[in-house]
Design a protein around this motif. Sequence first.
Motif, PDB file in Angstrom:
ATOM      1  N   CYS A  74      32.387 -68.754  48.233  1.00 23.24           N
ATOM      2  CA  CYS A  74      33.647 -68.804  48.961  1.00 23.24           C
ATOM      3  C   CYS A  74      34.790 -68.567  47.989  1.00 23.24           C
ATOM      4  N   TYR A  75      35.900 -68.075  48.512  1.00 24.99           N
ATOM      5  CA  TYR A  75      37.112 -68.005  47.706  1.00 24.99           C
ATOM      6  C   TYR A  75      37.576 -69.429  47.448  1.00 24.99           C
ATOM      7  N   TYR A  76      38.115 -69.670  46.232  1.00 23.93           N
ATOM      8  CA  TYR A  76      38.349 -71.035  45.782  1.00 23.93           C
ATOM      9  C   TYR A  76      39.674 -71.118  45.029  1.00 23.93           C
ATOM     10  N   CYS A  77      40.711 -71.522  45.740  1.00 16.52           N
ATOM     11  CA  CYS A  77      42.038 -71.668  45.135  1.00 16.52           C
ATOM     12  C   CYS A  77      42.713 -72.884  45.760  1.00 16.52           C
ATOM     13  N   GLY A  78      43.133 -73.812  44.932  1.00 21.13           N
ATOM     14  CA  GLY A  78      43.764 -75.003  45.479  1.00 21.13           C
ATOM     15  C   GLY A  78      44.078 -76.029  44.409  1.00 21.13           C
ATOM     16  N   GLN A  92      44.995 -63.228  50.189  1.00 23.07           N
ATOM     17  CA  GLN A  92      44.480 -62.033  49.537  1.00 23.07           C
ATOM     18  C   GLN A  92      44.655 -62.085  48.023  1.00 23.07           C
ATOM     19  N   ASN A  93      45.497 -62.988  47.541  1.00 26.23           N
ATOM     20  CA  ASN A  93      45.721 -63.112  46.096  1.00 26.23           C
ATOM     21  C   ASN A  93      44.758 -64.077  45.424  1.00 26.23           C
ATOM     22  N   CYS A  94      43.894 -64.709  46.197  1.00 26.23           N
ATOM     23  CA  CYS A  94      42.906 -65.627  45.615  1.00 26.23           C
ATOM     24  C   CYS A  94      41.740 -64.824  45.060  1.00 26.23           C
ATOM     25  N   ARG A  95      41.530 -64.899  43.744  1.00 29.49           N
ATOM     26  CA  ARG A  95      40.464 -64.134  43.100  1.00 29.49           C
ATOM     27  C   ARG A  95      39.321 -65.008  42.597  1.00 29.49           C
ATOM     28  N   ASN A  96      39.500 -66.299  42.636  1.00 27.69           N
ATOM     29  CA  ASN A  96      38.490 -67.200  42.099  1.00 27.69           C
ATOM     30  C   ASN A  96      37.407 -67.457  43.144  1.00 27.69           C
ATOM     31  N   LEU A  97      36.140 -67.388  42.725  1.00 29.83           N
ATOM     32  CA  LEU A  97      35.013 -67.643  43.616  1.00 29.83           C
ATOM     33  C   LEU A  97      34.265 -68.887  43.175  1.00 29.83           C
ATOM     34  N   LYS A  98      33.622 -69.541  44.146  1.00 33.26           N
ATOM     35  CA  LYS A  98      32.788 -70.689  43.829  1.00 33.26           C
ATOM     36  C   LYS A  98      31.571 -70.678  44.745  1.00 33.26           C
ATOM     37  N   THR A 118      51.772 -72.422  51.928  1.00 29.61           N
ATOM     38  CA  THR A 118      50.766 -72.063  50.935  1.00 29.61           C
ATOM     39  C   THR A 118      49.381 -72.216  51.565  1.00 29.61           C
ATOM     40  N   TYR A 119      48.373 -71.645  50.881  1.00 33.57           N
ATOM     41  CA  TYR A 119      47.012 -71.658  51.408  1.00 33.57           C
ATOM     42  C   TYR A 119      46.067 -72.247  50.367  1.00 33.57           C
ATOM     43  N   GLU A 120      45.176 -73.110  50.838  1.00 33.45           N
ATOM     44  CA  GLU A 120      44.127 -73.683  50.008  1.00 33.45           C
ATOM     45  C   GLU A 120      42.789 -73.159  50.505  1.00 33.45           C
ATOM     46  N   LEU A 121      42.023 -72.529  49.624  1.00 32.88           N
ATOM     47  CA  LEU A 121      40.736 -71.948  49.982  1.00 32.88           C
ATOM     48  C   LEU A 121      39.654 -72.618  49.160  1.00 32.88           C
ATOM     49  N   GLY A 122      38.534 -72.972  49.804  1.00 29.74           N
ATOM     50  CA  GLY A 122      37.493 -73.641  49.043  1.00 29.74           C
ATOM     51  C   GLY A 122      36.264 -73.953  49.865  1.00 29.74           C
ATOM     52  N   GLY A 175      29.357 -65.965  53.873  1.00 32.32           N
ATOM     53  CA  GLY A 175      29.851 -65.826  52.510  1.00 32.32           C
ATOM     54  C   GLY A 175      31.173 -65.085  52.455  1.00 32.32           C
ATOM     55  N   LEU A 176      32.134 -65.650  51.700  1.00 29.67           N
ATOM     56  CA  LEU A 176      33.454 -65.061  51.497  1.00 29.67           C
ATOM     57  C   LEU A 176      34.219 -64.865  52.802  1.00 29.67           C
ATOM     58  N   CYS A 177      33.912 -65.682  53.812  1.00 29.74           N
ATOM     59  CA  CYS A 177      34.586 -65.520  55.104  1.00 29.74           C
ATOM     60  C   CYS A 177      35.984 -66.110  55.115  1.00 29.74           C
ATOM     61  N   ASN A 178      36.337 -66.940  54.107  1.00 27.78           N
ATOM     62  CA  ASN A 178      37.683 -67.516  54.054  1.00 27.78           C
ATOM     63  C   ASN A 178      38.626 -66.588  53.298  1.00 27.78           C
ATOM     64  N   ASP A 179      38.666 -65.328  53.761  1.00 32.17           N
ATOM     65  CA  ASP A 179      39.415 -64.284  53.071  1.00 32.17           C
ATOM     66  C   ASP A 179      40.779 -64.021  53.683  1.00 32.17           C
ATOM     67  N   ALA A 180      41.216 -64.874  54.609  1.00 27.20           N
ATOM     68  CA  ALA A 180      42.495 -64.671  55.278  1.00 27.20           C
ATOM     69  C   ALA A 180      43.128 -66.027  55.546  1.00 27.20           C
ATOM     70  N   SER A 181      44.274 -66.019  56.195  1.00 29.11           N
ATOM     71  CA  SER A 181      44.955 -67.272  56.500  1.00 29.11           C
ATOM     72  C   SER A 181      44.149 -68.095  57.489  1.00 29.11           C
TER      73      SER A 181
END
Length: 207
Positions: A74-78, A92-98, A118-122, A175-181
């Motif tokens: 998943c994309y992982y920014c937070g 779209q600016n989140c480049r970190n994966l976990k 702001t957006y938290e992805l994880g 996988g990687l489905c949290n790629d948008a708001s």
Amino acid sequence: MDAVLTSSLEIVYNGGCRSNLVCNAGMHLIGKKGATDHVLCSSCCNTTNRWYGQCNNNLCGIKSSTGINETNQCYYCGPWDDAKQSSVADPQNCRNLKTCADDEVCSVSTVNTRGLITYELGCKQLLLCQIGTIMTLELNGVNTQIDLPHLIQTGSVVLGRKRQLDKCDVCCGDGLCNDASCEVVRRRIVQFAMAGRFNYTSLTLIR
């Protein structure tokens, strides 16, 4: 990339190029397309902010031919200690994966802090996500036929405090489905669920 639901309930993908002006303005084409088709997802990217091959291979929940989306990455920014990127102004600016744990799925939250979005992805625990997703679908008019009180009673998650009115939370199992708001991912899930193309157990799209 556009994901289109046809009148025969088949999902087809249309990929290509789109004006930067349209993409940057967020003027996506979600909704009805023509007399019978519906656009379920419309998303843009460029090769500088997505990691694997052509970046639109990973949009709209597509499983990449490389197999990267077959995993629970998943994309992982937070605001977490192990996050290489903090919360982002644009998902779209989140480049970190976990790679999430086996009992976790992807999540994305929209947080409004004094007017600053702001957006938290994880990653988030699957059971908690199942409960939240079913509640969201029921509120959006989807009859999931899931016994939610039984799920809550037999699970190990305590819901606790009330949901914040200025915060949107949503989960998805691909996988990687949290790629948008959060709002875009939530709308995507609702539309697929209404079309009978959503698995309530794994929170994945049925293809």
